[in-house]
Design an enzyme around this catalytic site. Sequence first.
Site, PDB file in Angstrom:
ATOM      1  N   ARG A  44       0.920  -1.604  -0.248  1.00 26.53           N
ATOM      2  CA  ARG A  44       0.002   0.254  -0.047  1.00 26.53           C
ATOM      3  C   ARG A  44       0.769   1.235  -0.230  1.00 26.53           C
ATOM      4  NH1 ARG A  44       2.717   1.880   3.574  1.00 26.53           N
ATOM      5  NH2 ARG A  44       1.179   3.273   3.514  1.00 26.53           N
ATOM      6  N   GLY A  45       0.291   2.827  -0.314  1.00 27.77           N
ATOM      7  CA  GLY A  45       0.588   3.914  -0.335  1.00 27.77           C
ATOM      8  C   GLY A  45       1.314   4.065  -2.102  1.00 27.77           C
ATOM      9  N   ALA A  46       0.910   4.997  -2.112  1.00 26.42           N
ATOM     10  CA  ALA A  46       0.110   5.595  -3.164  1.00 26.42           C
ATOM     11  C   ALA A  46       1.489   5.453  -4.378  1.00 26.42           C
ATOM     12  CB  ALA A  46       0.054   7.426  -3.366  1.00 26.42           C
ATOM     13  N   ARG A  78      -7.645   0.239  -6.431  1.00 21.71           N
ATOM     14  CA  ARG A  78      -7.853   1.314  -5.832  1.00 21.71           C
ATOM     15  C   ARG A  78      -8.006   2.451  -6.234  1.00 21.71           C
ATOM     16  NH1 ARG A  78      -4.521   1.106  -0.115  1.00 21.71           N
ATOM     17  NH2 ARG A  78      -5.715   2.072   0.492  1.00 21.71           N
ATOM     18  N   GLN A 179      -1.070   2.005  10.224  1.00 18.03           N
ATOM     19  CA  GLN A 179      -0.002   2.071   9.329  1.00 18.03           C
ATOM     20  C   GLN A 179       1.415   2.892   9.679  1.00 18.03           C
ATOM     21  OE1 GLN A 179      -3.479   2.662   8.305  1.00 18.03           O
ATOM     22  NE2 GLN A 179      -3.278   2.375   5.611  1.00 18.03           N
ATOM     23  N   ASP A 220      -2.251  11.255  -1.272  1.00 18.68           N
ATOM     24  CA  ASP A 220      -2.282  10.245  -2.426  1.00 18.68           C
ATOM     25  C   ASP A 220      -3.044  11.276  -3.818  1.00 18.68           C
ATOM     26  OD1 ASP A 220      -2.734   8.764   0.453  1.00 18.68           O
ATOM     27  OD2 ASP A 220      -3.047   6.938  -0.985  1.00 18.68           O
ATOM     28  N   ASN A 230      -4.749  12.269   1.757  1.00 20.12           N
ATOM     29  CA  ASN A 230      -4.254  11.705   2.387  1.00 20.12           C
ATOM     30  C   ASN A 230      -4.927  10.752   3.247  1.00 20.12           C
ATOM     31  OD1 ASN A 230      -1.479  10.728   2.652  1.00 20.12           O
ATOM     32  ND2 ASN A 230      -1.227  11.929   4.776  1.00 20.12           N
TER      33      ASN A 230
HETATM   34  O1  MRU Z   1      -4.424   3.293   2.695  1.00 23.44           O
HETATM   35  P1  MRU Z   1      -2.597   3.231   1.936  1.00 23.44           P
HETATM   36  O2  MRU Z   1      -1.518   3.187   3.480  1.00 23.44           O
HETATM   37  O3  MRU Z   1      -2.544   3.143   0.647  1.00 23.44           O
HETATM   38  O4  MRU Z   1      -2.015   5.265   2.450  1.00 23.44           O
HETATM   39  C1  MRU Z   1      -1.603   5.599   2.409  1.00 23.44           C
HETATM   40  C2  MRU Z   1      -1.468   7.281   2.599  1.00 23.44           C
HETATM   41  O5  MRU Z   1      -2.119   7.554   2.743  1.00 23.44           O
HETATM   42  C3  MRU Z   1       0.533   7.393   2.652  1.00 23.44           C
HETATM   43  O6  MRU Z   1       0.414   8.306   3.254  1.00 23.44           O
HETATM   44  C4  MRU Z   1       0.531   8.363   1.019  1.00 23.44           C
HETATM   45  O7  MRU Z   1      -0.067   7.420  -0.138  1.00 23.44           O
HETATM   46  C5  MRU Z   1       1.830   8.757   0.632  1.00 23.44           C
HETATM   47  S1  MRU Z   1       2.759   7.018   1.090  1.00 23.44           S
HETATM   48  C6  MRU Z   1       4.201   7.523   0.816  1.00 23.44           C
END
Ligand code: MRU
Length: 321
Positions: A44-46, A78, A179, A220, A230
Amino acid sequence: MKHIQFENWKLLLLDQRLLPFEEKFVICNSFEDVANAIKDMVVRGAPAIGITAAYGFAMGIKDGENPEKVYKTLLNTRPTAVNLKWALDRMMKILKSGGDAERLKKEAQEIHEEDIEVNKKMGEFGASLFDKKVSVLTHCNAGALATGDYGTALGVIRSLHKKDLIEKVLVDETRPYLQGARLTAYEMVKEGIPHFVITDNTAGLLMATGEVDAVIVGADRIAKNGDTANKIGTFMLAVLANYHKIPFYVAAPISTFDTTIESGNEIVIEERGRDEVALINGKPVIPEQSQVLHYGFDITPGNLIAGFITERGVLKPPFDL
Ligand code: MRU
Protein backbone atom coordinates in the site's frame (compact mmCIF):
# COMPACT_ATOMS: atom_id res chain seq x y z
CA MET A 1 15.47 -5.50 2.68
CA LYS A 2 13.88 -4.56 -0.64
CA HIS A 3 10.13 -4.81 -0.18
CA ILE A 4 9.30 -5.00 -3.91
CA GLN A 5 11.39 -7.51 -5.89
CA PHE A 6 10.95 -8.69 -9.46
CA GLU A 7 12.67 -11.98 -10.32
CA ASN A 8 12.08 -14.35 -13.24
CA TRP A 9 8.75 -12.72 -14.02
CA LYS A 10 7.50 -13.16 -10.47
CA LEU A 11 6.75 -10.23 -8.20
CA LEU A 12 7.73 -10.66 -4.56
CA LEU A 13 6.03 -8.31 -2.13
CA LEU A 14 6.84 -8.00 1.55
CA ASP A 15 3.48 -8.65 3.20
CA GLN A 16 2.80 -5.36 4.98
CA ARG A 17 -0.25 -6.87 6.70
CA LEU A 18 2.07 -8.95 8.90
CA LEU A 19 4.52 -6.21 9.88
CA PRO A 20 6.11 -5.44 12.29
CA PHE A 21 6.05 -8.98 13.68
CA GLU A 22 6.68 -11.13 10.61
CA GLU A 23 8.78 -10.43 7.51
CA LYS A 24 7.25 -12.70 4.87
CA PHE A 25 6.95 -12.26 1.12
CA VAL A 26 3.86 -12.89 -1.00
CA ILE A 27 4.72 -14.25 -4.45
CA CYS A 28 2.63 -12.96 -7.37
CA ASN A 29 2.67 -15.17 -10.47
CA SER A 30 0.16 -13.27 -12.60
CA PHE A 31 -1.28 -9.79 -13.04
CA GLU A 32 -4.39 -10.99 -11.17
CA ASP A 33 -2.21 -11.92 -8.17
CA VAL A 34 -0.72 -8.44 -8.32
CA ALA A 35 -4.17 -6.81 -8.44
CA ASN A 36 -5.29 -8.88 -5.45
CA ALA A 37 -2.14 -7.94 -3.51
CA ILE A 38 -2.90 -4.25 -4.04
CA LYS A 39 -6.58 -4.68 -3.17
CA ASP A 40 -5.79 -6.70 -0.04
CA MET A 41 -3.14 -4.20 1.13
CA VAL A 42 -0.19 -6.61 0.95
CA VAL A 43 1.39 -3.49 -0.54
CA ARG A 44 0.00 0.00 0.00
CA GLY A 45 1.08 3.63 -0.24
CA ALA A 46 0.61 5.70 -3.40
CA PRO A 47 4.01 5.34 -5.14
CA ALA A 48 4.39 1.68 -4.06
CA ILE A 49 1.09 0.66 -5.63
CA GLY A 50 2.04 2.50 -8.83
CA ILE A 51 5.33 0.58 -9.04
CA THR A 52 3.61 -2.71 -8.22
CA ALA A 53 0.93 -2.16 -10.86
CA ALA A 54 3.63 -1.39 -13.46
CA TYR A 55 5.26 -4.78 -12.84
CA GLY A 56 1.80 -6.38 -12.91
CA PHE A 57 1.08 -4.78 -16.28
CA ALA A 58 4.30 -6.20 -17.76
CA MET A 59 3.41 -9.65 -16.36
CA GLY A 60 -0.05 -9.54 -17.93
CA ILE A 61 1.34 -8.66 -21.36
CA LYS A 62 4.01 -11.38 -21.07
CA ASP A 63 1.18 -13.86 -20.40
CA GLY A 64 -0.65 -12.75 -23.54
CA GLU A 65 -3.58 -11.16 -21.69
CA ASN A 66 -5.75 -8.45 -23.19
CA PRO A 67 -3.99 -5.12 -22.43
CA GLU A 68 -7.25 -3.22 -21.71
CA LYS A 69 -8.32 -5.92 -19.25
CA VAL A 70 -4.94 -5.86 -17.52
CA TYR A 71 -4.99 -2.05 -17.35
CA LYS A 72 -8.53 -1.88 -15.96
CA THR A 73 -8.12 -4.71 -13.45
CA LEU A 74 -5.02 -3.07 -11.98
CA LEU A 75 -6.50 0.43 -12.09
CA ASN A 76 -9.68 -0.61 -10.32
CA THR A 77 -7.90 -2.03 -7.29
CA ARG A 78 -7.86 1.24 -5.31
CA PRO A 79 -9.44 4.54 -6.38
CA THR A 80 -7.73 7.41 -4.55
CA ALA A 81 -3.98 7.34 -5.23
CA VAL A 82 -3.28 8.78 -8.68
CA ASN A 83 0.15 7.13 -8.92
CA LEU A 84 -1.61 3.95 -9.96
CA LYS A 85 -3.05 5.59 -13.09
CA TRP A 86 0.15 7.52 -13.70
CA ALA A 87 2.23 4.31 -13.76
CA LEU A 88 -0.29 2.33 -15.82
CA ASP A 89 -0.62 5.13 -18.40
CA ARG A 90 3.15 5.18 -18.74
CA MET A 91 3.18 1.41 -19.32
CA MET A 92 0.30 1.56 -21.81
CA LYS A 93 2.12 4.25 -23.78
CA ILE A 94 5.17 1.98 -24.14
CA LEU A 95 2.96 -0.89 -25.25
CA LYS A 96 1.16 1.28 -27.81
CA SER A 97 4.47 2.46 -29.23
CA GLY A 98 5.38 -1.17 -29.93
CA GLY A 99 7.15 -2.18 -26.70
CA ASP A 100 7.24 -5.92 -25.99
CA ALA A 101 7.12 -7.63 -22.58
CA GLU A 102 10.87 -7.23 -22.04
CA ARG A 103 10.65 -3.51 -22.80
CA LEU A 104 7.70 -3.21 -20.41
CA LYS A 105 9.67 -4.97 -17.69
CA LYS A 106 12.44 -2.44 -18.20
CA GLU A 107 9.96 0.42 -17.95
CA ALA A 108 8.57 -0.94 -14.66
CA GLN A 109 12.11 -1.23 -13.31
CA GLU A 110 12.76 2.36 -14.37
CA ILE A 111 9.60 3.58 -12.64
CA HIS A 112 10.84 1.76 -9.52
CA GLU A 113 14.39 3.13 -9.65
CA GLU A 114 13.29 6.67 -10.53
CA ASP A 115 10.97 6.71 -7.53
CA ILE A 116 13.89 5.99 -5.19
CA GLU A 117 15.98 8.77 -6.76
CA VAL A 118 13.07 11.19 -6.58
CA ASN A 119 12.54 10.41 -2.88
CA LYS A 120 16.17 11.12 -2.10
CA LYS A 121 15.94 14.48 -3.88
CA MET A 122 12.76 15.26 -1.97
CA GLY A 123 14.55 14.35 1.23
CA GLU A 124 17.25 16.93 0.52
CA PHE A 125 14.81 19.69 -0.39
CA GLY A 126 12.71 18.92 2.68
CA ALA A 127 15.65 18.80 5.04
CA SER A 128 16.86 22.20 3.80
CA LEU A 129 13.69 23.76 5.28
CA PHE A 130 15.08 23.32 8.80
CA ASP A 131 18.25 24.60 10.44
CA LYS A 132 17.78 23.42 14.01
CA LYS A 133 16.74 20.16 15.68
CA VAL A 134 13.03 19.55 15.26
CA SER A 135 10.22 17.33 16.51
CA VAL A 136 8.19 16.20 13.53
CA LEU A 137 4.73 14.71 13.62
CA THR A 138 3.74 12.35 10.81
CA HIS A 139 0.63 10.39 9.92
CA CYS A 140 0.12 7.00 8.25
CA ASN A 141 3.18 5.51 6.56
CA ALA A 142 4.84 7.57 3.87
CA GLY A 143 8.11 5.69 4.12
CA ALA A 144 10.20 3.14 2.23
CA LEU A 145 7.31 0.69 2.42
CA ALA A 146 4.91 3.14 0.76
CA THR A 147 7.32 3.89 -2.10
CA GLY A 148 10.11 2.21 -4.08
CA ASP A 149 12.37 2.90 -1.10
CA TYR A 150 13.46 5.78 1.20
CA GLY A 151 10.00 7.35 1.42
CA THR A 152 8.40 10.75 0.89
CA ALA A 153 7.57 12.24 4.31
CA LEU A 154 9.83 9.67 5.98
CA GLY A 155 12.45 10.39 3.31
CA VAL A 156 12.54 13.98 4.57
CA ILE A 157 12.75 12.67 8.14
CA ARG A 158 15.58 10.28 7.13
CA SER A 159 17.50 13.15 5.52
CA LEU A 160 16.95 15.34 8.60
CA HIS A 161 18.18 12.52 10.83
CA LYS A 162 21.34 12.17 8.72
CA LYS A 163 22.01 15.86 9.43
CA ASP A 164 21.34 15.25 13.14
CA LEU A 165 18.31 17.54 12.96
CA ILE A 166 15.69 15.15 14.37
CA GLU A 167 14.84 15.64 18.02
CA LYS A 168 12.02 13.09 17.80
CA VAL A 169 9.36 11.81 15.43
CA LEU A 170 5.80 11.67 16.70
CA VAL A 171 4.16 8.74 14.93
CA ASP A 172 0.38 8.88 14.72
CA GLU A 173 -0.87 5.32 15.12
CA THR A 174 -3.36 5.91 12.24
CA ARG A 175 -6.50 4.04 13.16
CA PRO A 176 -7.91 1.71 11.97
CA TYR A 177 -5.25 0.11 9.79
CA LEU A 178 -2.39 1.28 12.01
CA GLN A 179 0.04 2.14 9.22
CA GLY A 180 1.77 4.51 11.66
CA ALA A 181 1.97 2.20 14.67
CA ARG A 182 2.95 -0.86 12.64
CA LEU A 183 4.85 0.40 9.61
CA THR A 184 6.26 3.86 10.36
CA ALA A 185 7.40 2.72 13.81
CA TYR A 186 8.99 -0.38 12.17
CA GLU A 187 10.93 1.86 9.78
CA MET A 188 11.99 4.22 12.58
CA VAL A 189 13.29 1.27 14.64
CA LYS A 190 15.25 -0.10 11.65
CA GLU A 191 16.78 3.33 11.05
CA GLY A 192 17.44 4.08 14.74
CA ILE A 193 15.44 7.32 14.63
CA PRO A 194 14.09 8.49 18.03
CA HIS A 195 10.31 8.29 17.97
CA PHE A 196 7.16 7.96 20.03
CA VAL A 197 4.00 6.29 18.81
CA ILE A 198 1.01 8.40 19.80
CA THR A 199 -2.69 7.77 19.54
CA ASP A 200 -4.38 9.81 16.82
CA ASN A 201 -6.14 11.97 19.39
CA THR A 202 -2.91 13.12 21.08
CA ALA A 203 -1.77 15.61 18.41
CA GLY A 204 -3.77 18.56 19.81
CA LEU A 205 -2.25 18.24 23.26
CA LEU A 206 1.29 17.97 21.91
CA MET A 207 0.85 20.93 19.59
CA ALA A 208 -0.58 23.04 22.40
CA THR A 209 2.33 22.20 24.70
CA GLY A 210 4.97 23.10 22.10
CA GLU A 211 6.08 19.53 21.39
CA VAL A 212 5.60 19.73 17.60
CA ASP A 213 7.78 21.91 15.35
CA ALA A 214 6.39 20.69 12.03
CA VAL A 215 3.99 18.20 10.53
CA ILE A 216 5.13 16.30 7.43
CA VAL A 217 2.82 13.86 5.65
CA GLY A 218 2.64 12.13 2.27
CA ALA A 219 -0.17 12.33 -0.29
CA ASP A 220 -2.30 10.14 -2.52
CA ARG A 221 -3.53 12.78 -4.96
CA ILE A 222 -2.92 16.52 -5.17
CA ALA A 223 -5.25 18.76 -7.20
CA LYS A 224 -4.20 21.84 -9.16
CA ASN A 225 -5.20 24.15 -6.29
CA GLY A 226 -3.20 22.18 -3.70
CA ASP A 227 -6.12 20.28 -2.16
CA THR A 228 -4.57 17.03 -1.01
CA ALA A 229 -5.99 13.56 -0.46
CA ASN A 230 -4.12 11.61 2.17
CA LYS A 231 -4.89 9.06 4.87
CA ILE A 232 -8.01 9.79 6.89
CA GLY A 233 -7.10 12.07 9.79
CA THR A 234 -4.67 14.24 7.81
CA PHE A 235 -7.23 17.07 7.50
CA MET A 236 -7.74 17.20 11.28
CA LEU A 237 -3.97 17.51 11.77
CA ALA A 238 -3.74 20.34 9.23
CA VAL A 239 -6.50 22.29 10.97
CA LEU A 240 -4.82 21.78 14.33
CA ALA A 241 -1.42 22.79 12.94
CA ASN A 242 -2.96 25.91 11.41
CA TYR A 243 -4.55 26.86 14.77
CA HIS A 244 -1.20 26.46 16.52
CA LYS A 245 0.77 28.17 13.71
CA ILE A 246 2.86 25.06 13.12
CA PRO A 247 4.04 24.51 9.51
CA PHE A 248 2.25 21.64 7.79
CA TYR A 249 4.12 20.16 4.80
CA VAL A 250 3.16 17.58 2.20
CA ALA A 251 6.01 15.56 0.66
CA ALA A 252 5.09 13.93 -2.64
CA PRO A 253 6.61 13.18 -6.05
CA ILE A 254 5.29 14.91 -9.18
CA SER A 255 3.57 11.59 -10.03
CA THR A 256 1.13 12.28 -7.16
CA PHE A 257 -0.03 15.60 -8.67
CA ASP A 258 -3.19 15.35 -10.73
CA THR A 259 -3.35 18.54 -12.73
CA THR A 260 -6.41 17.26 -14.62
CA ILE A 261 -8.50 18.22 -11.59
CA GLU A 262 -9.02 21.74 -10.29
CA SER A 263 -9.77 20.88 -6.67
CA GLY A 264 -10.19 18.12 -4.11
CA ASN A 265 -13.94 17.97 -4.83
CA GLU A 266 -13.09 15.82 -7.82
CA ILE A 267 -11.15 13.19 -5.85
CA VAL A 268 -12.83 9.83 -5.25
CA ILE A 269 -12.41 8.81 -1.63
CA GLU A 270 -12.09 5.09 -1.00
CA GLU A 271 -14.61 3.58 1.40
CA ARG A 272 -13.42 0.46 3.15
CA GLY A 273 -15.05 -2.51 4.85
CA ARG A 274 -16.79 -2.53 8.23
CA ASP A 275 -14.46 -5.08 9.82
CA GLU A 276 -11.43 -2.77 9.80
CA VAL A 277 -13.29 -0.51 12.24
CA ALA A 278 -15.53 -2.99 14.03
CA LEU A 279 -12.87 -5.58 14.91
CA ILE A 280 -9.57 -5.34 16.73
CA ASN A 281 -7.37 -8.43 16.43
CA GLY A 282 -10.40 -10.23 15.04
CA LYS A 283 -12.56 -9.38 18.07
CA PRO A 284 -15.62 -7.10 17.87
CA VAL A 285 -15.29 -3.79 19.70
CA ILE A 286 -18.63 -2.24 18.72
CA PRO A 287 -22.23 -3.51 18.99
CA GLU A 288 -23.23 -5.83 16.19
CA GLN A 289 -26.18 -3.54 15.35
CA SER A 290 -23.98 -0.46 14.79
CA GLN A 291 -23.07 0.60 11.29
CA VAL A 292 -19.70 2.20 10.55
CA LEU A 293 -18.60 4.97 8.24
CA HIS A 294 -15.11 4.14 7.11
CA TYR A 295 -13.41 6.45 4.64
CA GLY A 296 -9.79 5.67 3.83
CA PHE A 297 -8.78 9.25 3.00
CA ASP A 298 -9.72 12.87 3.54
CA ILE A 299 -8.99 16.09 1.68
CA THR A 300 -6.83 18.80 3.21
CA PRO A 301 -7.49 22.21 1.62
CA GLY A 302 -4.42 23.55 -0.17
CA ASN A 303 -4.45 26.78 1.85
CA LEU A 304 -3.57 24.85 5.04
CA ILE A 305 -0.37 23.48 3.48
CA ALA A 306 2.84 25.50 3.97
CA GLY A 307 4.61 23.87 1.04
CA PHE A 308 4.74 20.82 -1.21
CA ILE A 309 8.12 19.11 -0.98
CA THR A 310 8.82 17.54 -4.39
CA GLU A 311 11.84 16.43 -6.43
CA ARG A 312 11.66 19.85 -8.15
CA GLY A 313 11.86 21.81 -4.90
CA VAL A 314 9.27 23.13 -2.45
CA LEU A 315 6.24 24.17 -4.53
CA LYS A 316 3.10 26.21 -3.92
CA PRO A 317 -0.21 26.09 -5.85
CA PRO A 318 -1.60 26.69 -8.37
CA PHE A 319 0.53 24.05 -10.04
CA ASP A 320 1.48 24.09 -13.67
CA LEU A 321 3.63 20.98 -14.00
O1 MRU B 1 -4.34 3.18 2.55
P1 MRU B 1 -2.86 3.40 2.35
O2 MRU B 1 -2.03 2.80 3.44
O3 MRU B 1 -2.43 2.99 0.97
O4 MRU B 1 -2.69 4.96 2.44
C1 MRU B 1 -1.41 5.49 2.30
C2 MRU B 1 -1.34 6.94 2.55
O5 MRU B 1 -2.32 7.64 2.74
C3 MRU B 1 0.03 7.57 2.47
O6 MRU B 1 0.16 8.62 3.37
C4 MRU B 1 0.24 8.09 1.06
O7 MRU B 1 0.01 7.07 0.11
C5 MRU B 1 1.59 8.62 0.85
S1 MRU B 1 2.75 7.33 0.68
C6 MRU B 1 4.25 7.93 0.27
